[in-house]
Each structure stands twice: as structure tokens, then as C-alpha cells.
Design a protein around this motif. Structure first.
Motif, PDB file in Angstrom:
ATOM      1  N   SER A 109       0.823  -1.204   0.000  1.00 49.00           N
ATOM      2  CA  SER A 109       0.000   0.000   0.000  1.00 49.00           C
ATOM      3  C   SER A 109       0.864   1.263   0.000  1.00 49.00           C
ATOM      4  O   SER A 109       0.581   2.210  -0.735  1.00 49.00           O
ATOM      5  CB  SER A 109      -0.927  -0.017   1.209  1.00 49.00           C
ATOM      6  OG  SER A 109      -1.713   1.140   1.236  1.00 49.00           O
ATOM      7  N   SER A 110       1.909   1.281   0.800  1.00 51.73           N
ATOM      8  CA  SER A 110       2.760   2.475   0.873  1.00 51.73           C
ATOM      9  C   SER A 110       3.507   2.725  -0.425  1.00 51.73           C
ATOM     10  O   SER A 110       3.870   3.857  -0.725  1.00 51.73           O
ATOM     11  CB  SER A 110       3.732   2.380   2.051  1.00 51.73           C
ATOM     12  OG  SER A 110       4.697   1.384   1.822  1.00 51.73           O
ATOM     13  N   LEU A 111       3.701   1.683  -1.209  1.00 53.26           N
ATOM     14  CA  LEU A 111       4.356   1.838  -2.516  1.00 53.26           C
ATOM     15  C   LEU A 111       3.335   2.153  -3.614  1.00 53.26           C
ATOM     16  O   LEU A 111       3.695   2.296  -4.769  1.00 53.26           O
ATOM     17  CB  LEU A 111       5.137   0.573  -2.877  1.00 53.26           C
ATOM     18  CG  LEU A 111       6.374   0.310  -2.025  1.00 53.26           C
ATOM     19  CD1 LEU A 111       6.964  -1.061  -2.337  1.00 53.26           C
ATOM     20  CD2 LEU A 111       7.414   1.400  -2.212  1.00 53.26           C
ATOM     21  N   HIS A 112       2.061   2.236  -3.230  1.00 51.79           N
ATOM     22  CA  HIS A 112       0.961   2.549  -4.143  1.00 51.79           C
ATOM     23  C   HIS A 112       0.837   1.539  -5.283  1.00 51.79           C
ATOM     24  O   HIS A 112       0.482   1.891  -6.405  1.00 51.79           O
ATOM     25  CB  HIS A 112       1.092   3.970  -4.700  1.00 51.79           C
ATOM     26  CG  HIS A 112       1.188   5.003  -3.631  1.00 51.79           C
ATOM     27  ND1 HIS A 112       0.135   5.332  -2.819  1.00 51.79           N
ATOM     28  CD2 HIS A 112       2.239   5.758  -3.213  1.00 51.79           C
ATOM     29  CE1 HIS A 112       0.521   6.249  -1.950  1.00 51.79           C
ATOM     30  NE2 HIS A 112       1.789   6.530  -2.159  1.00 51.79           N
ATOM     31  N   LEU A 113       1.148   0.277  -4.954  1.00 48.48           N
ATOM     32  CA  LEU A 113       0.946  -0.782  -5.935  1.00 48.48           C
ATOM     33  C   LEU A 113      -0.531  -1.132  -5.928  1.00 48.48           C
ATOM     34  O   LEU A 113      -1.196  -1.076  -4.908  1.00 48.48           O
ATOM     35  CB  LEU A 113       1.809  -1.994  -5.600  1.00 48.48           C
ATOM     36  CG  LEU A 113       3.315  -1.724  -5.669  1.00 48.48           C
ATOM     37  CD1 LEU A 113       4.096  -2.933  -5.178  1.00 48.48           C
ATOM     38  CD2 LEU A 113       3.728  -1.375  -7.087  1.00 48.48           C
ATOM     39  N   GLN A 114      -1.053  -1.464  -7.065  1.00 50.52           N
ATOM     40  CA  GLN A 114      -2.498  -1.688  -7.211  1.00 50.52           C
ATOM     41  C   GLN A 114      -2.897  -3.128  -6.921  1.00 50.52           C
ATOM     42  O   GLN A 114      -3.823  -3.655  -7.532  1.00 50.52           O
ATOM     43  CB  GLN A 114      -2.931  -1.288  -8.627  1.00 50.52           C
ATOM     44  CG  GLN A 114      -2.655   0.156  -8.969  1.00 50.52           C
ATOM     45  CD  GLN A 114      -3.383   1.117  -8.032  1.00 50.52           C
ATOM     46  OE1 GLN A 114      -4.576   0.965  -7.791  1.00 50.52           O
ATOM     47  NE2 GLN A 114      -2.668   2.086  -7.500  1.00 50.52           N
ATOM     48  N   VAL A 115      -2.223  -3.741  -5.962  1.00 50.46           N
ATOM     49  CA  VAL A 115      -2.506  -5.126  -5.610  1.00 50.46           C
ATOM     50  C   VAL A 115      -2.259  -5.282  -4.115  1.00 50.46           C
ATOM     51  O   VAL A 115      -1.360  -4.667  -3.556  1.00 50.46           O
ATOM     52  CB  VAL A 115      -1.629  -6.091  -6.449  1.00 50.46           C
ATOM     53  CG1 VAL A 115      -0.158  -5.925  -6.164  1.00 50.46           C
ATOM     54  CG2 VAL A 115      -2.041  -7.529  -6.264  1.00 50.46           C
ATOM     55  N   GLY A 116      -3.107  -6.078  -3.465  1.00 48.22           N
ATOM     56  CA  GLY A 116      -2.924  -6.368  -2.053  1.00 48.22           C
ATOM     57  C   GLY A 116      -2.187  -7.684  -1.865  1.00 48.22           C
ATOM     58  O   GLY A 116      -1.978  -8.445  -2.814  1.00 48.22           O
ATOM     59  N   ALA A 117      -1.813  -7.960  -0.632  1.00 43.90           N
ATOM     60  CA  ALA A 117      -1.025  -9.154  -0.329  1.00 43.90           C
ATOM     61  C   ALA A 117      -1.747 -10.447  -0.712  1.00 43.90           C
ATOM     62  O   ALA A 117      -1.150 -11.343  -1.296  1.00 43.90           O
ATOM     63  CB  ALA A 117      -0.666  -9.165   1.155  1.00 43.90           C
ATOM     64  N   ALA A 118      -3.024 -10.542  -0.392  1.00 41.56           N
ATOM     65  CA  ALA A 118      -3.764 -11.771  -0.707  1.00 41.56           C
ATOM     66  C   ALA A 118      -3.882 -11.972  -2.214  1.00 41.56           C
ATOM     67  O   ALA A 118      -3.639 -13.070  -2.724  1.00 41.56           O
ATOM     68  CB  ALA A 118      -5.152 -11.733  -0.063  1.00 41.56           C
ATOM     69  N   GLU A 119      -4.238 -10.919  -2.925  1.00 39.52           N
ATOM     70  CA  GLU A 119      -4.384 -11.032  -4.385  1.00 39.52           C
ATOM     71  C   GLU A 119      -3.050 -11.396  -5.031  1.00 39.52           C
ATOM     72  O   GLU A 119      -2.984 -12.256  -5.912  1.00 39.52           O
ATOM     73  CB  GLU A 119      -4.916  -9.723  -4.950  1.00 39.52           C
ATOM     74  CG  GLU A 119      -5.179  -9.784  -6.435  1.00 39.52           C
ATOM     75  CD  GLU A 119      -5.764  -8.495  -6.995  1.00 39.52           C
ATOM     76  OE1 GLU A 119      -6.069  -8.488  -8.195  1.00 39.52           O
ATOM     77  OE2 GLU A 119      -5.930  -7.508  -6.243  1.00 39.52           O
ATOM     78  N   LEU A 120      -1.983 -10.768  -4.577  1.00 33.28           N
ATOM     79  CA  LEU A 120      -0.655 -11.051  -5.122  1.00 33.28           C
ATOM     80  C   LEU A 120      -0.295 -12.522  -4.896  1.00 33.28           C
ATOM     81  O   LEU A 120       0.211 -13.187  -5.795  1.00 33.28           O
ATOM     82  CB  LEU A 120       0.361 -10.123  -4.447  1.00 33.28           C
ATOM     83  CG  LEU A 120       1.741 -10.163  -5.038  1.00 33.28           C
ATOM     84  CD1 LEU A 120       2.306  -8.752  -5.084  1.00 33.28           C
ATOM     85  CD2 LEU A 120       2.638 -11.037  -4.210  1.00 33.28           C
ATOM     86  N   HIS A 121      -0.585 -13.029  -3.701  1.00 33.90           N
ATOM     87  CA  HIS A 121      -0.296 -14.430  -3.422  1.00 33.90           C
ATOM     88  C   HIS A 121      -1.151 -15.364  -4.272  1.00 33.90           C
ATOM     89  O   HIS A 121      -0.699 -16.428  -4.693  1.00 33.90           O
ATOM     90  CB  HIS A 121      -0.499 -14.742  -1.938  1.00 33.90           C
ATOM     91  CG  HIS A 121      -0.064 -16.118  -1.578  1.00 33.90           C
ATOM     92  ND1 HIS A 121      -0.966 -17.134  -1.334  1.00 33.90           N
ATOM     93  CD2 HIS A 121       1.170 -16.661  -1.437  1.00 33.90           C
ATOM     94  CE1 HIS A 121      -0.299 -18.238  -1.052  1.00 33.90           C
ATOM     95  NE2 HIS A 121       1.004 -17.979  -1.112  1.00 33.90           N
TER      96      HIS A 121
END
Length: 188
Positions: free
Chosen positions: A18-30
Motif C-alpha cells: 500500500s505504501s508503494l501505491h501498488l495496485q494489488v494487495g497481499a492476498a491477491e498477489l499471493h
């Protein structure tokens, strides 16, 4: 017996994304990582990771930390998915997170998994009936109305059951996409 390493702290990992403003969360990325590994499309993550970080400065300490944690999560997931002891589990928030947040993460994990299967070129034709049912159920799970979930023992049991279904479903899809690998494990 080798114990598998623990994944990174979910909350810290998600906050860093989130702090890097990436458009993906941890669960979705996994979910994406898991699908790519289940489909034996292990090199697809490299291009995707580069795309994720393309707008970020390479020398930034947060970017370096995120890359390190992402590599760690990838390696752990790869080992878990290949583990005969069925150690694989979706990367989700801990039980101290309210049920709505955990349900949202499970929905996002499912979305990531479906996206990852698409990245790997998996189509319905490549799956047997059970695999197609898993994909259909995961698609439904992406539409979960997690904001309407009321906390309680029944809801907790339902979420635990859904999480187990997702875990087993991902492994079932892996088995369908990699039958020769499963056959060699059984023979060996």
C-alpha cells in the motif's frame, strides 16, 4: 523432516504494498503467485514482478524491501505447493483481523488466483470437470459481499470452510495441470 519457513508477516507485507501505491494487495498477489506455480508457469512471475515495480525507483529502500519479501513469499509458496504434506495455504490476514477483512482477503486471493491462471494461459479446456468447478466457485467467491458478513461462530466456521475449499481447490487445479508430476510422486 524439513519444516517449511514461515511466510512474511501479512500485515506488514500488505502495508508495504500500500505504501508503494501498488495496485494489488497481499492476498491477491499471493493468489497470482499460487496460480502461476500451480500451472507450472514459473517464469511468468518475473515479467509480472518487473511490471509491478516499473514505475518505482530501484534504489528506494522500501522497493528493495518489497522485492526481498516478494521473493521470499514466492519461494515459500513454491515449496509449500510442492510439499507432499500439503503445507500450502492461501496467504491471508491473521485471525485477529475482523471477519470482514479476512473474507475480503479470501475474495481477493481468489481473484488473484484466477488472474494468475489467465496469465499462465490456462483455459477451461485445459481443466477436467473438477477443475472447472473450482474455477467457477472461485469466480463466485470474487463476488463475495464481505461487508454484509456478521461476526459470530457460524460466520467464522463458514469462512474457515471456504478457506479450506480454496486451499484444496488450488491444489486440485495444480494436480490437473501437472499430472505427470503427480504420477512421478506416486511412483517414487
Amino acid at each position: 523432516m524439513n519444516s517449511l519457513p514461515e511466510p512474511p508477516d501479512y500485515s506488514r507485507f500488505d502495508q508495504l504494498l500500500s505504501s508503494l501505491h501498488l495496485q494489488v494487495g497481499a492476498a491477491e498477489l499471493h493468489g497470482v503467485i499460487s496460480a502461476l506455480l500451480c500451472a507450472a508457469h514459473t517464469d511468468a512471475h518475473v515479467a509480472w514482478f518487473e511490471e509491478l515495480f516499473s514505475e518505482l525507483p530501484n534504489g528506494d529502500l522500501l522497493v528493495k524491501e518489497m522485492r526481498r519479501l516478494l521473493g521470499q513469499l514466492y519461494q515459500i509458496t513454491e515449496r509449500q505447493i510442492g510439499d507432499e504434506g500439503l503445507a500450502f495455504a492461501p496467504f491471508l490476514p491473521s485471525e485477529d483481523v475482523p471477519i470482514e477483512g479476512r473474507a475480503q482477503a479470501l475474495s481477493e486471493w481468489s481473484q488473484g488466483y484466477l488472474f494468475g491462471l489467465g496469465m499462465a494461459g490456462v483455459t477451461e479446456e485445459k481443466l477436467a470437470e473438477d477443475g472447472r468447478e473450482v474455477v467457477a466457485d472461485l469466480t463466485e467467491l470474487t463476488r463475495l459481499d464481505y461487508e454484509q458478513i456478521e461476526s459470530g461462530e457460524s460466520a467464522e466456521a463458514d469462512l474457515m470452510e471456504l478457506t479450506e475449499f480454496v486451499r484444496v481447490g488450488a491444489l486440485l487445479v495444480r494436480e490437473e495441470l501437472r499430472p505427470e508430476e503427480e504420477a512421478s510422486h506416486e511412483a517414487g
